[in-house]
Design an enzyme around this catalytic site. Structure first.
Site, PDB file in Angstrom:
ATOM      1  N   GLN A  10      24.334  51.839  40.546  1.00 28.89           N
ATOM      2  CA  GLN A  10      23.377  52.030  41.824  1.00 28.89           C
ATOM      3  C   GLN A  10      23.952  53.226  42.742  1.00 28.89           C
ATOM      4  O   GLN A  10      24.964  53.484  42.707  1.00 28.89           O
ATOM      5  CB  GLN A  10      23.506  50.768  42.499  1.00 28.89           C
ATOM      6  CG  GLN A  10      22.805  49.649  41.662  1.00 28.89           C
ATOM      7  CD  GLN A  10      22.368  48.360  42.342  1.00 28.89           C
ATOM      8  OE1 GLN A  10      21.541  48.334  43.308  1.00 28.89           O
ATOM      9  NE2 GLN A  10      23.088  47.468  41.971  1.00 28.89           N
ATOM     10  N   ASN A  31      27.993  47.260  39.369  1.00 27.75           N
ATOM     11  CA  ASN A  31      28.233  46.175  39.160  1.00 27.75           C
ATOM     12  C   ASN A  31      27.849  45.654  37.758  1.00 27.75           C
ATOM     13  O   ASN A  31      26.980  45.861  37.273  1.00 27.75           O
ATOM     14  CB  ASN A  31      27.456  45.068  39.934  1.00 27.75           C
ATOM     15  CG  ASN A  31      27.932  45.498  41.622  1.00 27.75           C
ATOM     16  OD1 ASN A  31      28.971  45.662  41.768  1.00 27.75           O
ATOM     17  ND2 ASN A  31      26.825  45.174  42.359  1.00 27.75           N
ATOM     18  N   CYS A  69      12.515  43.663  29.957  1.00 24.64           N
ATOM     19  CA  CYS A  69      13.469  44.299  30.657  1.00 24.64           C
ATOM     20  C   CYS A  69      12.819  45.539  31.530  1.00 24.64           C
ATOM     21  O   CYS A  69      12.244  45.998  30.995  1.00 24.64           O
ATOM     22  CB  CYS A  69      14.463  44.937  29.699  1.00 24.64           C
ATOM     23  SG  CYS A  69      15.701  46.116  30.804  1.00 24.64           S
ATOM     24  N   HIS A  72      19.000  49.142  25.603  1.00 23.19           N
ATOM     25  CA  HIS A  72      19.448  47.972  26.326  1.00 23.19           C
ATOM     26  C   HIS A  72      20.641  47.417  26.171  1.00 23.19           C
ATOM     27  O   HIS A  72      21.128  46.734  27.056  1.00 23.19           O
ATOM     28  CB  HIS A  72      18.196  47.078  26.125  1.00 23.19           C
ATOM     29  CG  HIS A  72      18.104  45.746  26.751  1.00 23.19           C
ATOM     30  ND1 HIS A  72      17.779  45.520  28.269  1.00 23.19           N
ATOM     31  CD2 HIS A  72      18.766  44.587  26.497  1.00 23.19           C
ATOM     32  CE1 HIS A  72      17.729  44.311  28.609  1.00 23.19           C
ATOM     33  NE2 HIS A  72      18.577  43.669  27.567  1.00 23.19           N
ATOM     34  N   CYS A 104      14.076  49.169  30.596  1.00 27.19           N
ATOM     35  CA  CYS A 104      14.077  49.631  29.228  1.00 27.19           C
ATOM     36  C   CYS A 104      12.620  50.670  29.292  1.00 27.19           C
ATOM     37  O   CYS A 104      11.890  50.653  30.364  1.00 27.19           O
ATOM     38  CB  CYS A 104      13.698  48.725  28.307  1.00 27.19           C
ATOM     39  SG  CYS A 104      15.088  47.774  27.706  1.00 27.19           S
ATOM     40  N   HIS A 143      20.510  45.522  31.337  1.00 28.31           N
ATOM     41  CA  HIS A 143      20.414  46.865  30.825  1.00 28.31           C
ATOM     42  C   HIS A 143      21.399  48.053  31.424  1.00 28.31           C
ATOM     43  O   HIS A 143      21.569  47.763  32.852  1.00 28.31           O
ATOM     44  CB  HIS A 143      18.965  47.450  31.354  1.00 28.31           C
ATOM     45  CG  HIS A 143      18.524  48.643  30.445  1.00 28.31           C
ATOM     46  ND1 HIS A 143      17.826  48.609  29.529  1.00 28.31           N
ATOM     47  CD2 HIS A 143      18.926  50.128  30.661  1.00 28.31           C
ATOM     48  CE1 HIS A 143      17.605  50.019  29.141  1.00 28.31           C
ATOM     49  NE2 HIS A 143      18.323  50.813  29.991  1.00 28.31           N
ATOM     50  N   HIS A 188      23.020  50.079  33.755  1.00 32.89           N
ATOM     51  CA  HIS A 188      22.963  50.952  35.092  1.00 32.89           C
ATOM     52  C   HIS A 188      23.776  50.911  35.922  1.00 32.89           C
ATOM     53  O   HIS A 188      24.491  49.860  36.157  1.00 32.89           O
ATOM     54  CB  HIS A 188      21.361  50.399  35.287  1.00 32.89           C
ATOM     55  CG  HIS A 188      21.647  49.025  36.127  1.00 32.89           C
ATOM     56  ND1 HIS A 188      21.658  47.870  35.398  1.00 32.89           N
ATOM     57  CD2 HIS A 188      21.464  48.555  37.243  1.00 32.89           C
ATOM     58  CE1 HIS A 188      21.784  46.600  36.153  1.00 32.89           C
ATOM     59  NE2 HIS A 188      21.431  47.287  37.321  1.00 32.89           N
TER      60      HIS A 188
END
Lengths: 55, 334
Positions: free
Chosen positions: B151, B136, B32, B96, B35, B147, B149
């Site tokens: 944007q 998303n 990933c 994660h 991470c 993971h 997150h």
């Protein structure tokens, strides 16, 4: 109004090998919930524009 | 190769970003890129072995601060411009296997403060006209990295959806002397059937005009336009509201609930948008536990959404999963 009130947040910036920036946000402590200031009545809600910020 | 191409039929820009075709797609956890980079481990994008919240420039961006010149010719009918802007990734947690819903409310509070800092910083770039904060979540949305997150896209123009909301807000204010979202809020609080959750500073409701079965809008009670207008108390209340809604979503079908989360706030150009109102919108694609609402011809081709469900019923379903938020210091709110 641009309300800046985050004395407990630290920002650390670095640059990756390919030139991109990487920003680490670190937090010192949390505010006691009951002691936080709230908005006062009649506060203006106009936000800082680029011109006002001197950009 | 990327550029902005003008769509003369709709009067909007389209970004081409062919380098995104090669971006990392659902890697196994050991590989990933989001991470922390552990000693002796896979060299992730994160250059340190731990972090709390981190933000970095997207490796496969649609927009760049210093974009290359377009390789296609611009014309009067088809204007073309460099895809200038900023695309950032916001890492919510080094864990994660977590999600924003699973993170403690204290972490979400930190995230609200990070969003505020990024909005302020990106808004000051002279080529940025709109800062768009979003997430998303889930393969059903098309997510390529699990993971946790979100944007941030800093656009060189005001995007169409925001432009529509601004126009509608201005029109309503001209006609009535009132803020449109304040009027919606007032009506919804009187009606009550579509209110999902409330706290001192925010209201979550399933819109009367919902396009998605479990769509939720979070409004600030106070009329303001951007993250930077919030008080410290409102930042905490927003974190608590997000926690309540995200946990309720996960409990609805007892799954990690997929969604698009978008933040709508004022543009970052030199305009004045005092009649606009800060809010967050959620678009979950599920219409039942194992059924997606697909966007088909009416939605995409004609712009008219068809909702197979009743907002009042879906709001009632979600309300039963709303629980007060407990902060580590013992305070409870929501």
């Amino acid at each position: 109004m641009d309300q800046r009130h985050d004395e407990e947040m630290r920002v650390r910036r670095t640059t990756l090998d390919d030139g991109r920036y990487f920003i680490f946000y670190e937090f010192l402590r949390s505010e006691p919930f009951d002691n936080l200031p709230g908005p006062e009545k009649g506060e203006p809600t106009h936000s800082l524009t680029k011109k006002e910020a001197g950009v | 190769m990327s550029e902005l191409r003008w769509n003369p039929l709709l009067g909007e820009w389209v970004a081409t970003a062919t380098q995104r075709q090669e971006r990392t797609f659902l890697p196994p956890i050991d590989y990933c890129p989001l991470c922390p980079t552990r000693p002796g481990g896979f060299p992730a994008e994160v250059p340190e072995p731990d972090y709390d919240i981190a933000v970095f420039e997207n490796r496969f961006p649609s927009l760049r601060k210093d974009p290359e010149n377009p390789t296609v010719e611009s014309s009067d009918l088809y204007p073309v411009r460099p895809s200038q802007g900023v695309c950032e990734v916001v890492l919510y947690s080094p864990n994660h296997n977590s999600s924003l819903a699973q993170e403690p409310v204290e972490q979400i509070h930190k995230l609200v403060r990070v969003w505020t800092d990024r909005f302020r910083a990106l808004s000051l770039l002279d080529f940025v006209k709109y800062v768009f904060i979003f997430e998303n979540k889930g393969e059903a949305i098309g997510v390529t990295l699990h993971h946790p997150h979100g944007q941030i896209y800093a656009y060189p123009f005001i995007p169409p959806r925001i432009a529509s909301e601004l126009a509608q807000s201005a029109l309503h204010h001209k006609q009535t002397g009132r803020c449109l979202i304040c009027a919606i809020q007032s009506k919804e609080l009187t009606d009550g059937r579509r209110i999902v959750a409330e706290n001192d500073s925010f209201i979550a409701l399933l819109p009367f005009f919902a396009r998605w079965p479990y769509e939720i809008h979070i409004h600030s009670r106070r009329h303001f336009q951007a993250l930077t207008d919030m008080s410290a108390a409102e930042q905490r209340e927003l974190a608590a509201m997000l926690k309540m809604i995200l946990v309720a979503y996960d409990k609805l079908f007892a799954i990690s609930f997929p969604y698009m989360m978008v933040m709508h706030q004022r543009p970052s150009d030199d305009g004045v948008y005092d009649d606009y109102h800060f809010h967050i919108e959620f678009y979950p694609p599920l219409r039942a536990a194992n059924r997606l609402k697909y966007l088909a011809s009416s939605e995409i081709g004609a712009g008219m959404f068809i909702n197979d469900t009743l907002p009042e019923e879906k709001a009632r379903e979600l309300r039963q999963f709303i629980e007060p938020v407990a902060w580590a210091g013992g305070a409870r709110n929501g």
